[in-house]
Design a protein around this motif. Structure first.
Motif, short mmCIF file in Angstrom:
data_model
loop_
_atom_site.label_atom_id
_atom_site.label_comp_id
_atom_site.label_asym_id
_atom_site.label_seq_id
_atom_site.Cartn_x
_atom_site.Cartn_y
_atom_site.Cartn_z
N UNK A 24 0.92 -1.24 -0.06
CA UNK A 24 0.05 0.03 0.18
C UNK A 24 0.81 1.32 0.10
N UNK A 25 0.69 2.18 -1.22
CA UNK A 25 1.69 3.10 -1.18
C UNK A 25 1.38 4.31 -0.13
N UNK A 26 0.01 4.23 0.30
CA UNK A 26 -0.41 5.43 1.15
C UNK A 26 -0.41 4.96 2.77
N UNK A 27 0.10 3.62 2.85
CA UNK A 27 0.15 2.97 4.25
C UNK A 27 -1.47 3.23 4.96
N UNK A 28 -2.38 2.95 4.04
CA UNK A 28 -3.88 2.90 4.71
C UNK A 28 -4.12 1.79 5.39
N UNK A 29 -3.28 0.41 5.09
CA UNK A 29 -3.65 -0.74 5.70
C UNK A 29 -2.58 -0.99 6.85
N UNK A 30 -3.27 -1.66 7.87
CA UNK A 30 -2.41 -2.10 9.15
C UNK A 30 -2.63 -3.58 9.33
N UNK A 31 -2.14 -4.11 10.06
CA UNK A 31 -2.49 -5.65 10.66
C UNK A 31 -2.94 -5.55 12.16
N UNK A 32 -4.07 -6.14 12.42
CA UNK A 32 -4.64 -6.09 13.48
C UNK A 32 -4.64 -7.29 14.21
N UNK A 33 -4.42 -7.48 15.47
CA UNK A 33 -4.43 -8.60 16.29
C UNK A 33 -5.82 -8.80 16.69
N UNK A 34 -6.31 -10.13 16.77
CA UNK A 34 -7.51 -10.43 17.11
C UNK A 34 -7.34 -11.98 17.60
N UNK A 35 -7.30 -11.89 19.16
CA UNK A 35 -7.11 -13.34 19.84
C UNK A 35 -5.39 -13.82 19.45
N UNK A 36 -5.54 -14.77 18.79
CA UNK A 36 -4.16 -15.41 18.66
C UNK A 36 -3.90 -15.31 16.95
N UNK A 37 -4.65 -14.29 16.32
CA UNK A 37 -4.43 -14.35 15.06
C UNK A 37 -4.24 -12.86 14.51
N UNK A 38 -3.70 -12.55 13.42
CA UNK A 38 -3.65 -11.21 12.71
C UNK A 38 -4.42 -11.17 11.38
N UNK A 39 -4.81 -9.91 11.09
CA UNK A 39 -5.50 -9.76 9.81
C UNK A 39 -5.46 -8.51 9.37
N UNK A 40 -5.44 -8.17 8.11
CA UNK A 40 -5.36 -6.76 7.72
C UNK A 40 -6.54 -5.99 7.85
#
Length: 64
Positions: A24-40
């Protein structure tokens, strides 16, 4: 007038690899932690220009 396209993330399918975040060139995405998983997560939808560079970066096709 054309509607701006933003990525739609299929959270259960996302593996949290972070490739979309890196693409993502605009850095509009991140990873979020939910429990023991990560997702975009699209954290700045208004700033997303709809380039969809994240789409081909996803190896599991969790972004449409």
């Amino acid at each position: 007038m054309t509607e701006k396209r933003t990525p739609d993330i299929d959270v259960p399918r996302c593996t949290g690899c972070g490739r979309c975040v890196a693409a993502c060139p605009g850095r509009n995405l991140t990873l979020e932690v939910a429990g023991y998983r990560k997702h975009a997560l699209l954290v700045k939808p208004r700033e997303c220009d709809g380039c969809l560079a994240c789409l081909p970066a996803c190896p599991v096709r969790a972004i449409t």
